[in-house]
Design a protein around this motif. Structure first.
Motif, short mmCIF file in Angstrom:
data_model
loop_
_atom_site.label_atom_id
_atom_site.label_comp_id
_atom_site.label_asym_id
_atom_site.label_seq_id
_atom_site.Cartn_x
_atom_site.Cartn_y
_atom_site.Cartn_z
N GLN A 151 0.85 -1.19 0.00
CA GLN A 151 0.00 0.00 0.00
C GLN A 151 0.89 1.25 0.00
O GLN A 151 2.11 1.14 0.09
CB GLN A 151 -0.88 0.01 1.25
N CYS A 152 0.25 2.40 -0.05
CA CYS A 152 1.01 3.65 0.01
C CYS A 152 1.56 3.83 1.43
O CYS A 152 0.82 3.67 2.40
CB CYS A 152 0.09 4.81 -0.37
N THR A 153 2.85 4.13 1.53
CA THR A 153 3.46 4.28 2.86
C THR A 153 2.87 5.47 3.62
O THR A 153 2.88 5.50 4.83
CB THR A 153 4.99 4.55 2.79
N ASN A 154 2.35 6.44 2.87
CA ASN A 154 1.89 7.66 3.52
C ASN A 154 0.41 7.62 3.90
O ASN A 154 0.05 7.93 5.03
CB ASN A 154 2.17 8.87 2.60
N CYS A 155 -0.46 7.22 2.95
CA CYS A 155 -1.91 7.29 3.24
C CYS A 155 -2.56 5.91 3.30
O CYS A 155 -3.73 5.81 3.66
CB CYS A 155 -2.62 8.16 2.20
N GLY A 156 -1.84 4.88 2.96
CA GLY A 156 -2.40 3.53 3.06
C GLY A 156 -3.25 3.11 1.89
O GLY A 156 -3.80 2.00 1.88
N LEU A 172 4.64 5.03 -2.83
CA LEU A 172 3.78 6.18 -2.58
C LEU A 172 2.74 6.20 -3.69
O LEU A 172 3.07 5.93 -4.85
CB LEU A 172 4.58 7.49 -2.64
N CYS A 173 1.49 6.52 -3.34
CA CYS A 173 0.47 6.61 -4.38
C CYS A 173 0.49 8.00 -4.99
O CYS A 173 1.10 8.92 -4.43
CB CYS A 173 -0.91 6.26 -3.83
N HIS A 174 -0.17 8.18 -6.13
CA HIS A 174 -0.09 9.46 -6.86
C HIS A 174 -0.58 10.64 -6.03
O HIS A 174 -0.15 11.76 -6.21
CB HIS A 174 -0.85 9.36 -8.19
N ARG A 175 -1.46 10.36 -5.06
CA ARG A 175 -1.96 11.44 -4.21
C ARG A 175 -0.88 11.98 -3.27
O ARG A 175 -0.97 13.06 -2.73
CB ARG A 175 -3.16 10.94 -3.38
N CYS A 176 0.14 11.12 -3.05
CA CYS A 176 1.17 11.49 -2.08
C CYS A 176 2.55 11.72 -2.73
O CYS A 176 3.54 11.86 -2.01
CB CYS A 176 1.28 10.40 -1.01
N PHE A 177 2.58 11.75 -4.05
CA PHE A 177 3.87 11.93 -4.75
C PHE A 177 4.64 13.15 -4.23
O PHE A 177 5.86 13.14 -4.18
CB PHE A 177 3.64 12.12 -6.26
ZN LIG Z 1 -0.87 7.87 -0.68
#
Ligand SMILES: [Zn+2]
Length: 262
Positions: A151-156, A172-177
């Motif tokens: 999953q994304c390390t920042n937002c899951g 990281l997902c694109h929302r958290c790039f």
């Molecule tokens: Zn994220």
């Protein structure tokens, strides 16, 4: 005390005129060095069992200090690994990595399993470069690195586009790039491949045929983690780098070349 262990020879070095010191990684005891007396003589019954990559049963006499290798029984000599320069180079790299990452004598059965499967796969002529990548990703936890890849390390988040972040050690997902200016953007297939390398046991993966660039790209990520986060660079890597840059120098000349493609 006499102990019988199932192990793999990580390395062997000369000791005196006729002896060898053999470093064995065993399922039961972890890493152990043992003196193999007379093993340098070709006629010695310890000569073949004390060669690097050899998988077998080892009888070790443990006293004070270093043990003595009494005898061995080969399960797989890994001859095919030793006879191919590419296979040898990657197998040596894997051995050195395992050797570097374990310094205590505690048993590491899972790690042993990975090493044994990797050597077996290389001896079965699986792509040694891909096998080495499996090992490199799988050994990260042994090196104290636990990348977040599910999953994304920042937002899951588990959906969306992903990138690899060295500062977050994971996806990281694109929302958290934006939280890491140095992300490495990944395609969905690269994301899947990295997860496979990290989680799927080697013996459960078929013969993966991966493009040179794909392997190179994923290798760059894992090698950067080892050099930057773990702080290790292996001696055998230099040779491997040379070999990967100019494989034609290392490929044996074929007598009967296949016809050129139009
Ligand atoms: Zn994220």
């Amino acid at each position: 005390m006499l102990q019988k262990v199932e192990g793999i020879v990580l390395r062997a070095s000369s000791y005196g005129e006729s002896n060898k010191i053999v470093t064995i990684f065993s399922r039961e005891l972890g890493k152990r060095a043992a003196m193999a007396r007379g093993a340098k003589k070709p006629t010695s019954r310890l000569a073949s069992i004390s060669q690097p990559f050899t998988y077998g049963y080892f009888l070790i006499q443990q006293g004070r200090g270093m043990g003595t290798l009494q005898q061995g029984e080969i399960i797989d000599s890994m001859r095919s690994v030793r006879e191919d320069i590419f296979a040898t180079a990657y197998a040596s790299f894997i051995m050195e990595l395992v050797d570097k990452l374990i310094d205590d004598e505690a048993p590491k059965p899972q790690l042993f399993e990975i090493l044994q499967q990797a050597l077996h796969a290389i001896s079965e002529e699986y792509d040694p470069e891909a096998i080495s990548l499996f090992v490199e990703w799988k050994l990260l936890p042994t090196a104290g690195i636990y990348p977040t890849l599910h999953q994304c390390t920042n937002c899951g988040a588990t959906d969306g586009e992903f990138a690899f972040s060295f500062s977050q050690i994971g996806f990281l997902c694109h929302r958290c790039f934006s939280i890491d200016p140095y992300i490495i953007r990944l395609s969905p297939s690269q994301v899947k491949l990295i997860r496979t390398f990290y989680t799927v046991p080697i013996d459960q993966v078929g013969k993966l045929t991966l493009k040179k660039e794909t392997k190179g790209f994923i290798k760059k990520i894992v090698r950067t983690i080892y050099s930057e986060q773990v702080g290790i660079r292996l001696k055998s890597q230099h040779f491997l780098d040379q070999m990967e840059k100019t494989p034609e120098f290392f490929t044996p000349h074929k007598e009967d070349p296949s016809p050129e493609e139009e």
